[in-house]
Design an enzyme around this catalytic site. Structure first.
Site, PDB file in Angstrom:
ATOM      1  N   LYS A  52       1.032  -1.412  -0.404  1.00 19.58           N
ATOM      2  CA  LYS A  52      -0.563  -0.199  -0.212  1.00 19.58           C
ATOM      3  C   LYS A  52       0.868   1.485   0.028  1.00 19.58           C
ATOM      4  O   LYS A  52       1.038   1.911  -0.412  1.00 19.58           O
ATOM      5  CB  LYS A  52      -0.757   0.197   0.858  1.00 19.58           C
ATOM      6  CG  LYS A  52      -1.956  -0.924   1.295  1.00 19.58           C
ATOM      7  CD  LYS A  52      -2.716  -1.417   2.483  1.00 19.58           C
ATOM      8  CE  LYS A  52      -4.164  -2.469   2.494  1.00 19.58           C
ATOM      9  NZ  LYS A  52      -4.225  -2.262   3.730  1.00 19.58           N
ATOM     10  N   GLN A  96      -4.741  -1.352   9.668  1.00 16.95           N
ATOM     11  CA  GLN A  96      -4.463  -2.941   8.964  1.00 16.95           C
ATOM     12  C   GLN A  96      -4.507  -4.421   9.862  1.00 16.95           C
ATOM     13  O   GLN A  96      -4.961  -4.261  11.193  1.00 16.95           O
ATOM     14  CB  GLN A  96      -3.384  -3.116   8.844  1.00 16.95           C
ATOM     15  CG  GLN A  96      -2.557  -4.520   7.926  1.00 16.95           C
ATOM     16  CD  GLN A  96      -3.135  -4.576   6.162  1.00 16.95           C
ATOM     17  OE1 GLN A  96      -2.846  -3.879   5.690  1.00 16.95           O
ATOM     18  NE2 GLN A  96      -3.632  -5.497   6.530  1.00 16.95           N
ATOM     19  N   ASP A 119     -11.526   2.536   3.810  1.00 14.03           N
ATOM     20  CA  ASP A 119     -11.727   1.198   4.024  1.00 14.03           C
ATOM     21  C   ASP A 119     -13.114   0.706   3.883  1.00 14.03           C
ATOM     22  O   ASP A 119     -13.838  -0.192   3.233  1.00 14.03           O
ATOM     23  CB  ASP A 119     -11.076   0.421   4.891  1.00 14.03           C
ATOM     24  CG  ASP A 119     -10.664  -0.700   5.072  1.00 14.03           C
ATOM     25  OD1 ASP A 119      -9.287  -0.356   3.874  1.00 14.03           O
ATOM     26  OD2 ASP A 119      -9.363  -0.775   6.469  1.00 14.03           O
TER      27      ASP A 119
END
Length: 290
Positions: A52, A96, A119
């Site tokens: 990422k 994460q 997200d």
């Protein structure tokens, strides 16, 4: 012979478009930034976070990495998220997953400000998605829709079967498809006669996390198959390989399929960058004088 939908190529194009959008925002005095929070030292998470960060650099997005020890307490993580929520220089926040077992992941994700939830997991964004009123969309479902758009012009009336009912993929992608007027069946581990249900579908989206669950006889000729699964398996010679939820070698009669790896995965990260830019644009518009 089925067509392989090239997720890597589509992801590269999306990152390039995102880089152009970043440059436009910077011209207006907004520098999109993404804060990535990693708790502990899970090996797979380390790899994902690094990917990422690399892609952020390609798009010109500033990435800010926060690492916490696996034995830190939940209050420490909550405090960090609150700091990032208040930081006007941070436009996206990503925690994460998975988190260490001692953490309440739902409570942690709920603490992220919805407008910075790149997200798309916050209940506010989930609610907006379910009612078709905007919000940030989860990255994998967003990427799936882009992959489907490359081979489908009109979704109206298409019979779509989603295998897997997770909050991350199955449920949100079903809602996105309903917005396009597709007829959607969401299946799960308790679904009876799953092969027969799948065989009636024009589109099958496999997101069960079960290697090679979907066999060739499950898919009717001319159907489109999106394979979201990704599992690392040991081969007979001791080497490891990554496989999906579908037995791709049995799907030559399908119209189009996504490979694993190289299908949904690259699009998920590219959509994360796109969401970060969308969040920066929205936050910038809120802070601009009338």
């Amino acid at each position: 012979m089925s067509v392989l939908i090239d997720g890597r190529a589509m992801a590269r194009e999306l990152v390039e478009r995102t880089a152009i959008a970043v440059a436009e925002l910077e011209a207006d005095g907004i520098s999109p930034s993404l804060a990535v929070v990693l708790v502990g030292n899970d090996a797979a998470s380390e790899v994902y976070v690094q990917r990422k960060i690399v892609q952020c650099a390609k798009a010109g997005i500033r990435s800010i990495e926060h690492r916490l020890a696996g034995d830190c307490d939940e209050a420490t993580l909550m405090s960090l998220i609150e700091d990032l929520n208040r930081d006007a220089g941070v436009h996206g926040i990503l925690v994460q997953l998975p988190l260490p077992a001692a953490f309440d992941a739902s409570a942690i994700l709920d603490r992220i400000a919805p407008e910075k939830d790149v997200d798309g997991f916050h209940p506010v964004n989930v609610g907006r998605l379910s009612t078709g009123t905007g919000g940030l969309v989860p990255c994998t479902p967003l990427g799936i829709m882009m992959l489907l758009d490359s081979v489908i012009e009109d979704y109206r009336g298409l019979n779509v079967v989603v295998i897997g009912k997770s909050n991350i993929v199955g449920k949100p992608v079903a809602m996105l498809l309903l917005e396009r007027e597709a007829t959607v069946t969401v299946t799960h581990i308790e679904t009876r006669n799953l092969p027969d249900i799948a065989r009636a579908a024009d589109v099958v989206i496999a997101a069960a996390g079960a290697p090679h669950l979907v066999r060739g006889y499950w898919i009717k000729p001319g159907a489109i198959v999106i394979d979201v699964g990704i599992t690392r398996m040991r081969d007979h010679d001791g080497s490891t390989k990554i496989v999906g939820d579908c037995a791709t070698h049995e799907l030559e009669h399908a119209k189009a399929v996504t490979p694993v790896p190289g299908g949904v995965g690259p699009m998920t990260i590219a959509c994360l960058l796109s969401n970060t830019v969308a969040a920066a644009r929205n936050l910038g518009a809120r802070s601009s004088p009338p």
